[in-house]
Design a protein around this motif. Structure first.
Motif, PDB file in Angstrom:
ATOM      1  N   LEU A 136       0.837  -1.197   0.000  1.00 30.84           N
ATOM      2  CA  LEU A 136       0.000   0.000   0.000  1.00 30.84           C
ATOM      3  C   LEU A 136       0.875   1.251   0.000  1.00 30.84           C
ATOM      4  O   LEU A 136       0.600   2.215  -0.725  1.00 30.84           O
ATOM      5  N   VAL A 137       1.934   1.254   0.803  1.00 31.97           N
ATOM      6  CA  VAL A 137       2.834   2.408   0.832  1.00 31.97           C
ATOM      7  C   VAL A 137       3.428   2.642  -0.551  1.00 31.97           C
ATOM      8  O   VAL A 137       3.511   3.785  -1.027  1.00 31.97           O
ATOM      9  N   ALA A 138       3.829   1.565  -1.230  1.00 26.99           N
ATOM     10  CA  ALA A 138       4.425   1.699  -2.567  1.00 26.99           C
ATOM     11  C   ALA A 138       3.428   2.290  -3.555  1.00 26.99           C
ATOM     12  O   ALA A 138       3.794   3.128  -4.397  1.00 26.99           O
ATOM     13  N   GLN A 139       2.162   1.890  -3.479  1.00 26.92           N
ATOM     14  CA  GLN A 139       1.156   2.409  -4.407  1.00 26.92           C
ATOM     15  C   GLN A 139       0.843   3.877  -4.121  1.00 26.92           C
ATOM     16  O   GLN A 139       0.610   4.655  -5.047  1.00 26.92           O
ATOM     17  N   ILE A 140       0.827   4.265  -2.852  1.00 29.46           N
ATOM     18  CA  ILE A 140       0.608   5.675  -2.518  1.00 29.46           C
ATOM     19  C   ILE A 140       1.748   6.525  -3.069  1.00 29.46           C
ATOM     20  O   ILE A 140       1.527   7.601  -3.655  1.00 29.46           O
ATOM     21  N   ILE A 141       2.982   6.046  -2.910  1.00 30.27           N
ATOM     22  CA  ILE A 141       4.146   6.786  -3.403  1.00 30.27           C
ATOM     23  C   ILE A 141       4.155   6.845  -4.924  1.00 30.27           C
ATOM     24  O   ILE A 141       4.504   7.872  -5.525  1.00 30.27           O
ATOM     25  N   ARG A 142       3.734   5.774  -5.570  1.00 31.31           N
ATOM     26  CA  ARG A 142       3.827   5.689  -7.035  1.00 31.31           C
ATOM     27  C   ARG A 142       2.631   6.312  -7.744  1.00 31.31           C
ATOM     28  O   ARG A 142       2.785   6.933  -8.805  1.00 31.31           O
TER      29      ARG A 142
ATOM     30  N   SER B 274       6.992  13.864  -3.981  1.00 31.27           N
ATOM     31  CA  SER B 274       7.817  12.664  -4.018  1.00 31.27           C
ATOM     32  C   SER B 274       8.197  12.320  -2.586  1.00 31.27           C
ATOM     33  O   SER B 274       8.448  13.210  -1.758  1.00 31.27           O
ATOM     34  N   ALA B 275       8.215  11.042  -2.265  1.00 31.84           N
ATOM     35  CA  ALA B 275       8.486  10.619  -0.892  1.00 31.84           C
ATOM     36  C   ALA B 275       9.119   9.238  -0.888  1.00 31.84           C
ATOM     37  O   ALA B 275       8.974   8.461  -1.828  1.00 31.84           O
TER      38      ALA B 275
ATOM     39  N   LEU C  44      -9.210   4.783   6.208  1.00 27.84           N
ATOM     40  CA  LEU C  44      -7.831   4.617   5.762  1.00 27.84           C
ATOM     41  C   LEU C  44      -7.328   5.940   5.212  1.00 27.84           C
ATOM     42  O   LEU C  44      -7.963   6.559   4.355  1.00 27.84           O
ATOM     43  N   GLY C  45      -6.192   6.399   5.721  1.00 24.15           N
ATOM     44  CA  GLY C  45      -5.573   7.623   5.253  1.00 24.15           C
ATOM     45  C   GLY C  45      -4.067   7.496   5.327  1.00 24.15           C
ATOM     46  O   GLY C  45      -3.529   6.402   5.564  1.00 24.15           O
ATOM     47  N   TYR C  46      -3.358   8.603   5.144  1.00 24.36           N
ATOM     48  CA  TYR C  46      -1.905   8.551   5.156  1.00 24.36           C
ATOM     49  C   TYR C  46      -1.342   9.920   5.508  1.00 24.36           C
ATOM     50  O   TYR C  46      -1.965  10.957   5.283  1.00 24.36           O
ATOM     51  N   MET C  47      -0.173   9.895   6.104  1.00 22.54           N
ATOM     52  CA  MET C  47       0.558  11.095   6.472  1.00 22.54           C
ATOM     53  C   MET C  47       1.910  11.048   5.788  1.00 22.54           C
ATOM     54  O   MET C  47       2.584  10.011   5.796  1.00 22.54           O
ATOM     55  N   VAL C  48       2.319  12.179   5.192  1.00 21.08           N
ATOM     56  CA  VAL C  48       3.615  12.276   4.522  1.00 21.08           C
ATOM     57  C   VAL C  48       4.370  13.428   5.173  1.00 21.08           C
ATOM     58  O   VAL C  48       3.865  14.558   5.230  1.00 21.08           O
ATOM     59  N   ALA C  49       5.568  13.155   5.671  1.00 21.66           N
ATOM     60  CA  ALA C  49       6.331  14.183   6.373  1.00 21.66           C
ATOM     61  C   ALA C  49       7.798  13.787   6.398  1.00 21.66           C
ATOM     62  O   ALA C  49       8.185  12.702   5.934  1.00 21.66           O
ATOM     63  N   ALA C  50       8.609  14.661   6.949  1.00 22.41           N
ATOM     64  CA  ALA C  50      10.023  14.361   7.120  1.00 22.41           C
ATOM     65  C   ALA C  50      10.170  13.103   7.977  1.00 22.41           C
ATOM     66  O   ALA C  50       9.344  12.827   8.854  1.00 22.41           O
ATOM     67  N   ALA C  51      11.224  12.346   7.714  1.00 26.42           N
ATOM     68  CA  ALA C  51      11.409  11.067   8.380  1.00 26.42           C
ATOM     69  C   ALA C  51      11.367  11.168   9.910  1.00 26.42           C
ATOM     70  O   ALA C  51      10.766  10.292  10.565  1.00 26.42           O
ATOM     71  N   PRO C  52      11.973  12.187  10.547  1.00 31.18           N
ATOM     72  CA  PRO C  52      11.883  12.261  12.008  1.00 31.18           C
ATOM     73  C   PRO C  52      10.449  12.389  12.516  1.00 31.18           C
ATOM     74  O   PRO C  52      10.102  11.822  13.562  1.00 31.18           O
ATOM     75  N   VAL C  53       9.604  13.125  11.794  1.00 28.01           N
ATOM     76  CA  VAL C  53       8.201  13.262  12.193  1.00 28.01           C
ATOM     77  C   VAL C  53       7.494  11.916  12.082  1.00 28.01           C
ATOM     78  O   VAL C  53       6.739  11.507  12.975  1.00 28.01           O
ATOM     79  N   ILE C  54       7.707  11.216  10.979  1.00 29.42           N
ATOM     80  CA  ILE C  54       7.060   9.921  10.777  1.00 29.42           C
ATOM     81  C   ILE C  54       7.524   8.910  11.817  1.00 29.42           C
ATOM     82  O   ILE C  54       6.727   8.103  12.318  1.00 29.42           O
ATOM     83  N   ARG C  55       8.805   8.925  12.184  1.00 30.26           N
ATOM     84  CA  ARG C  55       9.293   7.999  13.215  1.00 30.26           C
ATOM     85  C   ARG C  55       8.553   8.220  14.531  1.00 30.26           C
ATOM     86  O   ARG C  55       8.130   7.270  15.198  1.00 30.26           O
TER      87      ARG C  55
ATOM     88  N   TYR D  93      -4.399  -3.564  -3.568  1.00 27.89           N
ATOM     89  CA  TYR D  93      -4.787  -4.211  -4.830  1.00 27.89           C
ATOM     90  C   TYR D  93      -5.719  -3.325  -5.648  1.00 27.89           C
ATOM     91  O   TYR D  93      -5.665  -3.316  -6.880  1.00 27.89           O
ATOM     92  N   TYR D  94      -6.590  -2.593  -4.967  1.00 29.36           N
ATOM     93  CA  TYR D  94      -7.513  -1.710  -5.682  1.00 29.36           C
ATOM     94  C   TYR D  94      -6.739  -0.634  -6.449  1.00 29.36           C
ATOM     95  O   TYR D  94      -7.109  -0.252  -7.563  1.00 29.36           O
ATOM     96  N   LEU D  95      -5.655  -0.170  -5.869  1.00 25.69           N
ATOM     97  CA  LEU D  95      -4.790   0.791  -6.545  1.00 25.69           C
ATOM     98  C   LEU D  95      -3.978   0.124  -7.640  1.00 25.69           C
ATOM     99  O   LEU D  95      -3.852   0.652  -8.757  1.00 25.69           O
ATOM    100  N   THR D  96      -3.426  -1.033  -7.347  1.00 28.22           N
ATOM    101  CA  THR D  96      -2.539  -1.721  -8.292  1.00 28.22           C
ATOM    102  C   THR D  96      -3.236  -2.028  -9.608  1.00 28.22           C
ATOM    103  O   THR D  96      -2.660  -1.857 -10.693  1.00 28.22           O
ATOM    104  N   HIS D  97      -4.473  -2.485  -9.540  1.00 30.04           N
ATOM    105  CA  HIS D  97      -5.189  -2.918 -10.747  1.00 30.04           C
ATOM    106  C   HIS D  97      -5.848  -1.769 -11.511  1.00 30.04           C
ATOM    107  O   HIS D  97      -6.532  -2.014 -12.512  1.00 30.04           O
TER     108      HIS D  97
END
Length: 489
Positions: free
Chosen positions: A173-179, A188-189, A338-349, A372-376
């Motif tokens: 899922l992380v890969a599909q969000i990034i791609r 870009s992340a 389902l959601g996602y947060m994108v930030a600098a690595a220290p924030v995500i850690r 899979y819903y994203l992939t297809h």
């Protein structure tokens, strides 16, 4: 269904006979709705062993219950709850007594209690539901979602669905969000800069917990998303409200002592204003000059069917000051959580560690379904289908509002799924909503988006069009105009 023997427990303080106590255990279960007609009771031998009493005591209790139509005996099959048993009593037992706990002191009153947006549970039964954020099952591709769910439930994905991932997310899922998702916003992340959350609301709470303390100051737009106000209140930080105009937040109004700014630049909640590019750049310049962070809630960016979405603040950020929040609630359905947060690595850690303490990680099977819903390619098709339908509904709504002399209060040239409206002076949006409900029309009064006591909250309401069919919009809009005219008179 067989009733587990563990469902029965004698009360050592009860002074009645053992036979009476066994009868009471059964009748209480039936009248309380826990035991239902057709349920099989434990055998007399098994129940007697469990309770530590003689078998004849249980047998006599069962026999008495059969005579009173609570139970029925089926030969060698045992005892069952009778179809003629009294119906469950829909009452709660009396309280044990007055509590000696001082709850106001014990709980501390940390959770916000502001107004919330409510809607009838049976809102789908209304003919004209102008409500926000609810899915339209006519637009959803059930077959494709079911196909992805079946694929994810296969043996190949067993570990992804069942393993304890500790603090990790589903890498697919992380890969599909990034791609697929982030590049549409110019972002870009790396995987260590992405965290999966239980929707945008959970992401906002996580950001507040990680970034704020009682000594820090948070700035938020006004009016604002009601839950955000409660989240910031719960964090006990200092807060500042920044009144928006038709173009959204004004960067020059941000106080220099701000530590974190929460904003919805692409689609302000609730006015739907879109922050222009020059203000976005000015906002980032202020953040850099005054050294504060920005939490960007980019909800509904997928539904920009009227104009191209403006660049995300995160895409213009050059030094990692923006924490970006996205969600699948509007593009798929809110129940997905389902959601996602994108930030600098220290924030995500730090956010990942906090999430690990609270809920470990979002359910693995839900993450893999979405991956899979994203992939297809089903996600892209779903977004396009929804955007086309919303565009058609919006065109009908705009035309109907103009024909009935109703003018939106917010300038929205982006798209989305709602229109911000204002009532005439002296007309309460709550009164309007109450009258319209009687005519099978649902609207959302705007008081929840304002602080308690602000009179402006009584003069605004929101018209959502995510769940109403285009054919119903003209009549529903005409009914709104009729009731407004009556209230003015």
């Amino acid at each position: 269904m067989s009733i587990a023997v563990e469902s029965f427990l004698l009360n050592p303080t009860n002074t009645g006979t053992l036979q009476r106590q066994v009868q009471d255990l059964v009748t209480d279960g039936i009248l309380g709705g826990r035991f239902r007609p057709g349920d099989r009771l434990p055998s007399s031998r098994k129940l007697a062993t469990h309770l530590g009493i003689s078998r004849i005591t249980v047998t006599l209790a069962y026999t008495e219950l059969v005579a009173n139509d609570y139970l029925t005996s089926r030969g060698r099959s045992g005892y069952f709850v009778s179809d003629q048993a009294p119906a469950p009593v829909d009452t709660l037992p009396p309280p044990a007594g007055p509590s000696t706990v001082d709850w106001s002191r014990t709980l501390g009153g940390r959770i916000g209690t502001s107004l919330t947006i409510s809607r009838p549970e049976a809102w789908r039964d209304y003919r004209y539901p102008f409500i926000y954020g609810q899915p339209d099952q006519r637009l959803f591709d059930h077959q494709s979602w079911r196909r992805c769910a079946m694929q994810a439930l296969g043996r190949r994905d067993f570990d992804a669905l069942t393993a304890d991932a500790y603090e990790a997310d589903d890498p697919e899922l992380v890969a599909q969000i990034i791609r697929l998702i982030l590049p549409r916003r110019g972002i870009s992340a790396r995987p260590d800069q992405v965290l999966i959350t239980l929707g945008a609301q959970n992401a906002l709470w996580t950001a507040a917990q990680v970034l704020l303390t009682q000594r820090r100051t948070a700035a938020m737009e006004y009016p604002c998303y009601p839950v955000l106000r409660d989240i910031l209140t719960q964090s006990r930080c200092n807060t500042t409200e920044l009144t928006v105009d038709n173009a959204g937040l004004r960067p020059e109004t941000i106080p220099p002592e701000t530590d974190v700014l929460f904003t919805t630049p692409s689609h302000h909640c609730p006015t739907s204003a879109t922050l222009p590019l020059d203000r976005r750049r000015a906002l980032l310049k202020r953040a850099q000059d005054d050294d504060f962070l920005i939490v960007e809630d980019d909800y509904e960016f997928e539904l920009g069917f009227m104009t191209r979405p403006a660049p995300a603040l995160k895409s213009l950020d050059t030094d990692g000051r923006v924490i970006y929040i996205g969600s699948f609630s509007k593009s798929l359905f809110p129940g997905l959580r389902l959601g996602y947060m994108v930030a600098a690595a220290p924030v995500i850690r730090e956010a990942r560690s906090l999430r690990g303490l609270v809920l470990r990680h979002p359910p693995g099977h839900i993450q893999r379904f979405a991956a899979y819903y994203l992939t297809h390619g089903y996600y892209d098709a779903q977004v396009q289908r929804t955007a086309r339908a919303f565009r058609a509904r919006r065109e009908v709504l705009d035309e109907s509002l103009a024909r009935n002399g109703l003018e939106p209060a917010g300038r929205n040239g982006f798209g989305g799924s709602s229109v911000w409206m204002r009532t005439p002076d002296g007309v309460s949006a709550d009164d309007l909503a109450a009258r319209l409900r009687a005519r099978s029309v649902l609207i959302e009064p705007g008081a929840a988006f304002f602080r308690p006591g602000d009179a402006r909250g009584q003069n605004h309401y929101r018209l959502g069009y995510s769940s109403i069919d285009s054919t119903a919009i003209p009549t529903g809009t005409a009914l709104i105009a009729e009731e407004l005219a009556r209230l003015q008179r």
